[in-house]
Design a protein around this motif. Sequence first.
Motif, PDB file in Angstrom:
ATOM      1  N   SER A 380       0.815  -1.222   0.000  1.00 45.83           N
ATOM      2  CA  SER A 380       0.000   0.000   0.000  1.00 45.83           C
ATOM      3  C   SER A 380       0.847   1.271   0.000  1.00 45.83           C
ATOM      4  O   SER A 380       0.371   2.344  -0.320  1.00 45.83           O
ATOM      5  CB  SER A 380      -0.952   0.002   1.210  1.00 45.83           C
ATOM      6  OG  SER A 380      -0.194   0.131   2.382  1.00 45.83           O
ATOM      7  N   VAL A 381       2.144   1.163   0.383  1.00 47.44           N
ATOM      8  CA  VAL A 381       2.999   2.360   0.353  1.00 47.44           C
ATOM      9  C   VAL A 381       4.038   2.292  -0.763  1.00 47.44           C
ATOM     10  O   VAL A 381       4.955   3.113  -0.818  1.00 47.44           O
ATOM     11  CB  VAL A 381       3.687   2.612   1.721  1.00 47.44           C
ATOM     12  CG1 VAL A 381       2.676   2.964   2.794  1.00 47.44           C
ATOM     13  CG2 VAL A 381       4.543   1.420   2.133  1.00 47.44           C
ATOM     14  N   LYS A 428       9.257   6.675   9.601  1.00 43.25           N
ATOM     15  CA  LYS A 428       8.008   5.918   9.450  1.00 43.25           C
ATOM     16  C   LYS A 428       7.752   4.965  10.616  1.00 43.25           C
ATOM     17  O   LYS A 428       6.717   4.294  10.660  1.00 43.25           O
ATOM     18  CB  LYS A 428       8.007   5.117   8.129  1.00 43.25           C
ATOM     19  CG  LYS A 428       8.300   5.959   6.893  1.00 43.25           C
ATOM     20  CD  LYS A 428       7.228   7.014   6.643  1.00 43.25           C
ATOM     21  CE  LYS A 428       7.624   7.963   5.546  1.00 43.25           C
ATOM     22  NZ  LYS A 428       6.757   9.159   5.498  1.00 43.25           N
ATOM     23  N   GLY A 429       8.719   4.851  11.527  1.00 43.99           N
ATOM     24  CA  GLY A 429       8.520   4.010  12.715  1.00 43.99           C
ATOM     25  C   GLY A 429       8.448   2.524  12.408  1.00 43.99           C
ATOM     26  O   GLY A 429       7.845   1.760  13.168  1.00 43.99           O
ATOM     27  N   LYS A 468       1.096   2.231  11.303  1.00 45.38           N
ATOM     28  CA  LYS A 468       2.226   3.026  10.767  1.00 45.38           C
ATOM     29  C   LYS A 468       2.087   3.177   9.251  1.00 45.38           C
ATOM     30  O   LYS A 468       2.340   4.245   8.698  1.00 45.38           O
ATOM     31  CB  LYS A 468       3.565   2.351  11.071  1.00 45.38           C
ATOM     32  CG  LYS A 468       3.848   2.154  12.546  1.00 45.38           C
ATOM     33  CD  LYS A 468       4.372   3.409  13.189  1.00 45.38           C
ATOM     34  CE  LYS A 468       4.791   3.153  14.630  1.00 45.38           C
ATOM     35  NZ  LYS A 468       5.043   4.360  15.385  1.00 45.38           N
ATOM     36  N   LEU A 469       1.685   2.085   8.603  1.00 51.63           N
ATOM     37  CA  LEU A 469       1.571   2.131   7.138  1.00 51.63           C
ATOM     38  C   LEU A 469       0.414   3.036   6.695  1.00 51.63           C
ATOM     39  O   LEU A 469       0.491   3.714   5.676  1.00 51.63           O
ATOM     40  CB  LEU A 469       1.390   0.718   6.577  1.00 51.63           C
ATOM     41  CG  LEU A 469       2.642  -0.168   6.634  1.00 51.63           C
ATOM     42  CD1 LEU A 469       2.311  -1.612   6.290  1.00 51.63           C
ATOM     43  CD2 LEU A 469       3.738   0.350   5.689  1.00 51.63           C
ATOM     44  N   GLU A 474      -1.210   8.047   4.097  1.00 52.86           N
ATOM     45  CA  GLU A 474      -1.844   9.386   4.091  1.00 52.86           C
ATOM     46  C   GLU A 474      -0.848  10.467   3.685  1.00 52.86           C
ATOM     47  O   GLU A 474      -1.181  11.396   2.954  1.00 52.86           O
ATOM     48  CB  GLU A 474      -2.444   9.697   5.464  1.00 52.86           C
ATOM     49  CG  GLU A 474      -3.812   9.055   5.625  1.00 52.86           C
ATOM     50  CD  GLU A 474      -4.210   8.830   7.076  1.00 52.86           C
ATOM     51  OE1 GLU A 474      -3.662   9.526   7.955  1.00 52.86           O
ATOM     52  OE2 GLU A 474      -5.051   7.930   7.328  1.00 52.86           O
ATOM     53  N   GLU A 475       0.400  10.298   4.157  1.00 50.23           N
ATOM     54  CA  GLU A 475       1.426  11.294   3.787  1.00 50.23           C
ATOM     55  C   GLU A 475       1.732  11.264   2.286  1.00 50.23           C
ATOM     56  O   GLU A 475       2.205  12.244   1.726  1.00 50.23           O
ATOM     57  CB  GLU A 475       2.734  10.984   4.551  1.00 50.23           C
ATOM     58  CG  GLU A 475       2.656  11.341   6.034  1.00 50.23           C
ATOM     59  CD  GLU A 475       3.751  10.637   6.841  1.00 50.23           C
ATOM     60  OE1 GLU A 475       3.606  10.595   8.082  1.00 50.23           O
ATOM     61  OE2 GLU A 475       4.727  10.116   6.264  1.00 50.23           O
ATOM     62  N   LEU A 476       1.439  10.148   1.655  1.00 53.72           N
ATOM     63  CA  LEU A 476       1.729  10.020   0.217  1.00 53.72           C
ATOM     64  C   LEU A 476       0.666  10.719  -0.653  1.00 53.72           C
ATOM     65  O   LEU A 476       0.903  10.980  -1.819  1.00 53.72           O
ATOM     66  CB  LEU A 476       1.790   8.544  -0.201  1.00 53.72           C
ATOM     67  CG  LEU A 476       2.988   7.736   0.309  1.00 53.72           C
ATOM     68  CD1 LEU A 476       2.822   6.267  -0.088  1.00 53.72           C
ATOM     69  CD2 LEU A 476       4.276   8.267  -0.298  1.00 53.72           C
TER      70      LEU A 476
END
Length: 478
Positions: A380-381, A428-429, A468-469, A474-476
């Motif tokens: 997903s990222v 990103k932890g 975390k993902l 969301e940041e993407l």
Amino acid sequence: MHPSESVKYGVISIQKIWKHGIAHTWGTWLYAQLEEHTTFDLRVMSSSSTLGLTMATRLQARRLDGIDHNPWVECTKMASEYDAVNLGQGFPDFPPPDFALQAFQLALSSDFMLNQYTKAFGYPPLTKILASFFGKLLGQEIDPLKNVLVTVGAYGALFTAFQALVDEGDEVIIIEPFFDCYEPMTLMAGGHPVFVTLKPSPTQDGELDSASNWQLDPTELASKFTSRTKALILNTPNNPVGKVFSKAELELVANLCQQHDVICITDEVYQWLVYDGYQHTSIASLPGMWERTLTIGSAGKSFSATGWKVGWVLGPDSLVKHLRTVHQNSIYHCPTQGQAAVAQSFQHEQLHYGQPSSYFVQFPQAMQRCRDHMIRSLQSVGLKPVIPQGSYFFIADISDFKKKMPDLPGDEDEPYDRRFVKWMIKNKGLAAIPASIFYSRPHQKHFDHYIRFCFVKDESTLQAMDEKLQKWKEELRP
Ligand SMILES: Cc1ncc(COP(=O)(O)O)c(C=O)c1O
């Protein structure tokens, strides 16, 4: 150099040592060292009553040269500093099965003699059950006294095997990417590692790669065998790619080992963890291979109890007897209670073998679900997992990130995957392991676009990863 001359980088001269009354034999030894290593550095702190010596250079044995840096330490330290979800290290964060825990409790509370030494080469009920359990799988009559050695984990088995069989100048063929201790263990024994690389074949656009696409080139493999080749180390299912070698691939390796009279050391610690209907085959079960193969296993990986550190080696007496020599002159005994617990756990598995109630059946089914969960989530990222056929691990392709953000902070010559993992932990932890550490130095740069994940994790860890993902996703968003 004569003892009266000053040491090149030293603080005092040998003459002064003589004045302090150091024994002649020690002086002779020191002289021999000085002859050999002109950089020998000696500092003497002398007081009226004591003479303290610190040798500032060359304390370590030469066999440690080049193997003292461990990139794991840095990743693990950073993961805890940033409180990252640790998807890097290879151990389950859930308990072993009840029957195994009960077996350990029983070992602690029943026979008090289990607190004492047992037979040096293995607690007899354990060597007996290992012989009968694996005898059936390998199609061999296994003698518990001659063909089985119990060790401190599979690590202990590997170390003992390298020390017993690899001599100065011997070549050891290592298939890369490889479990990272194979190279230093070869070097510490005085051997020369010779690497042959699993190569991924191209995938269709948009399709995920699979560990089954990572293959040996038969011609390249054959070219690595020379008159100096002593051993080949195989790892199936493989760490870090999760490749399960097919019977045809094992036959290729077996034929070459037989043709060149080479020993095969096979690390099969993940043998129960195979997915999607793939089958694990032990190379020792192929015709003509038992006599030249050492098969290594781990109770830690078999029963999700990596802290127990019980491992074993199976093989012909002609090989195992040399491992016994190393074992009796180094470790000598492994902890008895752990061995008793493993013996009891194998009794359980023997009774349930192949049935739905068997842990060796249930465990891979549960881990396949964890694998699929993690693979879906990481995609997903934009991470691109290579689907593993077996083991605790898979690697994920980060080439797209390498293109988009090539200048991540790090040392100039630091492979990209190491910089990426540090970036991911900090920003990103999430912690993973750079895959380049599973390659020989000259090949690290070619494979620095992969990172390794461990999916043998509890539901709660997978949930923490998903959170975390989700944030990362969301940041993407543009
Ligand atoms: C391929 C492989 N072999 C051996 C070991 C060591 O096993 P043990 O914990 O039994 O020493 C590991 C541990 O990660 C491994 O991945």
